[in-house]
Each structure stands twice: as structure tokens, then as C-alpha cells.
Design an enzyme around this catalytic site. Sequence first.
Site, mmCIF file in Angstrom:
data_model
loop_
_atom_site.group_PDB
_atom_site.id
_atom_site.type_symbol
_atom_site.label_atom_id
_atom_site.label_comp_id
_atom_site.label_asym_id
_atom_site.label_seq_id
_atom_site.Cartn_x
_atom_site.Cartn_y
_atom_site.Cartn_z
ATOM 1 N N HIS A 119 0.813 -1.232 0.000
ATOM 2 C CA HIS A 119 0.000 0.000 0.000
ATOM 3 C C HIS A 119 0.832 1.261 0.000
ATOM 4 O O HIS A 119 0.322 2.347 -0.221
ATOM 5 C CB HIS A 119 -0.908 0.012 1.239
ATOM 6 C CG HIS A 119 -1.592 -1.287 1.466
ATOM 7 N ND1 HIS A 119 -1.105 -2.249 2.333
ATOM 8 C CD2 HIS A 119 -2.702 -1.810 0.908
ATOM 9 C CE1 HIS A 119 -1.898 -3.300 2.304
ATOM 10 N NE2 HIS A 119 -2.864 -3.066 1.452
ATOM 11 N N CYS A 176 3.430 -1.064 -4.328
ATOM 12 C CA CYS A 176 3.090 -1.329 -5.730
ATOM 13 C C CYS A 176 3.617 -0.176 -6.590
ATOM 14 O O CYS A 176 3.428 0.993 -6.239
ATOM 15 C CB CYS A 176 1.581 -1.445 -5.893
ATOM 16 S SG CYS A 176 1.111 -1.626 -7.630
ATOM 17 N N HIS A 209 -7.126 4.773 5.224
ATOM 18 C CA HIS A 209 -6.562 3.632 4.481
ATOM 19 C C HIS A 209 -5.041 3.817 4.400
ATOM 20 O O HIS A 209 -4.555 4.927 4.189
ATOM 21 C CB HIS A 209 -7.176 3.567 3.079
ATOM 22 C CG HIS A 209 -6.810 2.317 2.340
ATOM 23 N ND1 HIS A 209 -5.597 2.167 1.696
ATOM 24 C CD2 HIS A 209 -7.469 1.142 2.175
ATOM 25 C CE1 HIS A 209 -5.552 0.952 1.147
ATOM 26 N NE2 HIS A 209 -6.662 0.318 1.433
ATOM 27 N N GLU A 253 -2.919 3.291 2.140
ATOM 28 C CA GLU A 253 -2.423 3.941 0.918
ATOM 29 C C GLU A 253 -2.561 5.467 1.023
ATOM 30 O O GLU A 253 -1.693 6.218 0.566
ATOM 31 C CB GLU A 253 -3.188 3.426 -0.307
ATOM 32 C CG GLU A 253 -2.621 4.016 -1.597
ATOM 33 C CD GLU A 253 -3.408 3.617 -2.840
ATOM 34 O OE1 GLU A 253 -3.926 2.494 -2.909
ATOM 35 O OE2 GLU A 253 -3.495 4.457 -3.760
ATOM 36 N N THR A 309 -5.646 4.365 -5.597
ATOM 37 C CA THR A 309 -5.663 3.450 -6.756
ATOM 38 C C THR A 309 -6.842 2.480 -6.744
ATOM 39 O O THR A 309 -7.128 1.851 -7.760
ATOM 40 C CB THR A 309 -4.375 2.611 -6.787
ATOM 41 O OG1 THR A 309 -4.269 1.914 -5.545
ATOM 42 C CG2 THR A 309 -3.154 3.466 -7.022
ATOM 43 N N SER A 358 -6.424 -8.832 -3.732
ATOM 44 C CA SER A 358 -5.509 -9.462 -2.776
ATOM 45 C C SER A 358 -5.941 -10.879 -2.397
ATOM 46 O O SER A 358 -5.392 -11.471 -1.463
ATOM 47 C CB SER A 358 -5.371 -8.581 -1.525
ATOM 48 O OG SER A 358 -6.603 -8.030 -1.170
#
Length: 319
Positions: A83, A105, A133, A135, A174, A276
Site C-alpha cells: 500500500h 506497488c 486507508h 495507501e 488506486t 488481494s
Amino acid sequence: MGTPFPKPALELVIAAPRGFCAGVDRAIRIVELAIEKHGSPVFVRHEIVHNKFVVDALKAKGAVFVEELDEVPDDAPVVFSAHGVPKSVPMNAQERGLDYLDATCPLVSKVHRQAERLVASGRHIVFIGHAGHPEVIGTFGQVPAGDMSLVETVADVEAFAPADPDNLAFLTQTTLSVDDTAQVVAALQRRFPTIQGPRGEDICYATSNRQAAVKAIAAECDAMLVIGAPNSSNSVRLVEVAEREGTPALLIQRANELDWTFLHGVGTLGITAGASAPELLVRELVDRLSLRFDVTEREVEIGRETIAFKLPRGLDAAA
Ligand code: SF4
């Protein structure tokens, strides 16, 4: 002895693409290769990807999951999750001389670099994402505090009062809903006509493809099961996409969580899995359904994914 009742028929319509994306695949491989290279334990900051099955499998191989870097001993290798992490995390690791690997990523890293460039050019960033979150925390941590504001909804955009409305840019998480994000972007562009943005948005190929695959099958299904974790953003979005098409949908982590009452009156069941969730869990679900139903399977593929990401330097030779 009477004849046993025949099992009721159940048609399974399985969406493709589904399950693992290239970023998840790479992140898991990084942990596995780190364990091969360094031996156990290898520490992992945060769940490497949001899937309990994957995390448990890596634990069994020698990974130790922690939430913060201060839980990692000085001499142990550590991997950062897919993340992404705030800049302060690799900085702290460097200061402590830790041997770290970044499994962020590459598509998240791309957003990080965009954020840096926009702030360097003097723009204030409006980030579309979900508060809390990892990310979002990671992306906010790429720029100085105050240079990025979070909006989640069109209502947030309406309430947003920037200091310099003509000097804005937007970026996105994303793993958002393609449709919701289009509405939030439209609201931003309506209120702030000079706002800069990425050419499309930053929602990744895997998130968009899995949502499009659900849309392609939802109308013909009486219900849909999505395999994924409740903290997996892209999995939760798949449930929403199905429900918006008018198809009741349920998120389950594994087949044994399935509430059979959900299948009452269902003749055609859609199945998909978040980015995932491994394919093994889809097969496990099909096997479990076969115990009670006379199952037929049909896959509906809207396109093939061929993306693969390189491993970090140092591990690629070990692959
Ligand atoms: S869902 Fe998209 S951004 Fe997230 S790891 Fe997969 S490819 Fe990367």
C-alpha cells in the site's frame, strides 16, 4: 431406503479478471524471497496485502507482521507493504541502519512521485481517497503537512474551501470506485475549472478491470459473492458495483464464512475475488458450493491482464 433428494442446480458465473493483481503478486514474492535470502524472521510492516489467508501463509514461512517500525529489532530485515508508506518510514529505517525492502506497488509509487512533482510546482493537492486507508496515509506522507487535502465524496468537494482555488491539482487512491470517482472529479472540475489532474485518474488497471468484470455479469446473476477482506478497499468496491447493478452481493473472506441463507432462491450466482485474494480461495468456494448444489461453472472474461512488475534490485537475481 428412499432415493436421496437431488441437489438443486446452481449456475456459477465467474468474473475474469479477478483475484491477484501484479502489485500483490510482487509484494508476496518480495516477502518470500526475503525469507529465502535472510532466513526467518523477516519483519513486515502492516499486512503485506489485505488478505488473512496470504498473511497466515507468509507467517508460516517465517514472516512476522508488525504495525510500526519500532517493533522491528535493529538487526532484522523489514518489508514495507504494497500500500506504500509515508517518506518518514524509509527515512527512519535508514537512520536505524535497518535492511529494508519496499514492496509498495509501482502504481502507488507513481502517484507518490506525481504528488511530489505537483507540490514542487506550487500546487495544492486535493486527494480523492478513503480516510485512514494505509495507501492514503502513505501518499499524504510524501508531501509536507498541509500541502494535500482529502475529499471522499461530492459533498466533501462542495464543502472544500481552499486558500488558492486557482492553484489546485487532484490525485486519487488506486483502489476506488471508478463511477464514484468520476463524479467526485466532475464536481472538482465544476467548482475549480483550473484544477490539474492526471489524464485518466489514478485508479489502477486491476481495480478498473475487476469492477468492469462484475458489471459485465451482475445483471444475469441473482446474487454475487465477492472473496476479499473487509479492509480491502478494492474488494469492498466490487460489492458496491454489483449492488448498484441491482444484484445483492456479499463479501466473504473464505468459503466457511458463507451464510447459506444468502443463496435462498438463487439459481445463478456470480463470483469474483478482490485483488488481494488468491485463486485458491475461489476454488475452495466452488468446492463448498458443490457439496450442496449441482454446480455448473461458466467464466466470463472481459479481457486478459499481462502486466507484471519487476522485483526490487538485489532480489531479482534470487527470483
Ligand atoms: S490493486 Fe492496483 S495499485 Fe493495488 S497493488 Fe494491485 S495493481 Fe497495485
